[in-house]
Write an enzyme that holds these catalytic residues in place. Structure first.
Site, mmCIF file in Angstrom:
data_model
loop_
_atom_site.group_PDB
_atom_site.id
_atom_site.type_symbol
_atom_site.label_atom_id
_atom_site.label_comp_id
_atom_site.label_asym_id
_atom_site.label_seq_id
_atom_site.Cartn_x
_atom_site.Cartn_y
_atom_site.Cartn_z
ATOM 1 N N LYS A 7 6.644 -4.494 6.685
ATOM 2 C CA LYS A 7 6.545 -3.778 5.348
ATOM 3 C C LYS A 7 7.211 -2.550 5.418
ATOM 4 O O LYS A 7 7.084 -1.510 6.413
ATOM 5 C CB LYS A 7 5.180 -3.367 4.831
ATOM 6 C CG LYS A 7 4.741 -2.896 3.484
ATOM 7 C CD LYS A 7 4.867 -1.397 3.517
ATOM 8 C CE LYS A 7 4.761 -0.809 2.116
ATOM 9 N NZ LYS A 7 4.666 0.493 2.037
ATOM 10 N N GLY A 41 9.128 3.375 -4.029
ATOM 11 C CA GLY A 41 8.802 4.599 -5.010
ATOM 12 C C GLY A 41 9.700 5.658 -5.335
ATOM 13 O O GLY A 41 9.856 6.121 -6.579
ATOM 14 N N ASP A 159 1.868 -2.516 0.079
ATOM 15 C CA ASP A 159 0.860 -2.616 0.945
ATOM 16 C C ASP A 159 0.198 -3.851 0.959
ATOM 17 O O ASP A 159 0.085 -4.579 1.871
ATOM 18 C CB ASP A 159 -0.046 -1.402 1.371
ATOM 19 C CG ASP A 159 0.861 -0.010 1.632
ATOM 20 O OD1 ASP A 159 1.783 -0.276 2.378
ATOM 21 O OD2 ASP A 159 0.321 1.176 1.135
#
Length: 257
Positions: A7, A41, A159
């Site tokens: 990730k 983000g 996540d």
């Protein structure tokens, strides 16, 4: 087939080093297949600002209106995903970008429409497409988007999406690539920590600042059913001489080799 899921947060993608990609190639040589799930983000916030949309968060999750979701999808699919795929390709790794909404890859339900809008909780991962790409030796690079049974698109916390995909693939390791080598305890990187130890070190003040959301995400992944997660560096080599470097976090004393 041994598989590792990595990730990558949106802020980490721009910091990934040549050594990081060398580690990926070493993993491939050692017989591992790789899957990426990424966030976005910073890129999303930048585009929201350009579009004059004020970001709103509730309990750490982005509130996603229909307008926001259009921007989130555009950025994740059109910029962040392309960026990571291009980096992998640049370093000689064959990668294919896919959306979590492709072929209903990530099926989700709305969590709390009143407070969060179009934010989803993963219900199921249909991993056939991922397996197909892995069989052809491609690295799937997945956006954290999902869809409901009636095909309504939803924003998924990266996540949680990573943990769900990792669980569906029964991966050997689920790794969180960060800007640090691992969790520093007593001045050095801890190679292994149990879940309750992490909580203790947060309360004790040894895990502070920007590391707290990193380990909180790792703990959330454990809560989703994974046995182990690792925090590794995206700025340095994290796999050398068939040895992983970083901090492995487990629920109990259960080292995954």
């Amino acid at each position: 087939m041994k598989t590792i899921l990595i990730k990558c947060g949106g802020s980490v993608i721009d910091q990934l080093s040549d050594d990081f990609f060398t580690s990926l190639k070493e993993l491939k040589k050692s017989g591992y297949q790789l899957v990426f799930v990424h966030g976005g983000g910073p890129d999303i916030n930048e585009m929201l600002k350009v579009m004059g949309v004020e970001p709103v968060f509730h309990n750490g999750l982005r509130k996603t209106t229909a307008e926001t979701l259009n921007i989130v999808e555009m950025v994740l699919s059109g910029k962040t995903n392309r960026k990571l795929v291009q980096l992998l390709s640049k370093h000689g790794l064959s990668a294919v970008g896919i959306n979590g909404t492709d072929d209903q890859l990530i099926q989700a339900s709305i969590i709390d429409e009143e407070n969060l809008g179009l934010v989803g909780n993963v219900q199921q991962v249909n991993s056939d497409l991922i397996h197909l790409l892995l069989e052809k030796d491609y690295i799937p690079v997945i956006t954290p988007l999902g869809s409901t049974e009636d095909s309504k698109k939803l924003n998924i916390n990266a996540d949680y999406a990573a943990a769900a995909v990792a669980k569906s693939l029964n991966v050997e390791h689920c790794m969180f690539a960060t800007d640090v080598e691992g969790i520093i305890i007593d001045g050095k990187v801890a190679s292994l920590l149990e879940e309750d130890e992490v909580t203790h070190y947060i309360e004790e003040g040894q895990i502070t600042g920007g590391m707290i959301p990193k380990v909180t995400s790792a703990l959330a992944a454990l809560d989703s059913g994974l046995k182990s997660v690792m925090i590794v560096s995206g700025k340095k080599a994290f796999y050398q001489d068939e040895t992983l470097k970083g901090t492995q976090i487990v629920k109990k004393q259960e080292v995954i080799k």
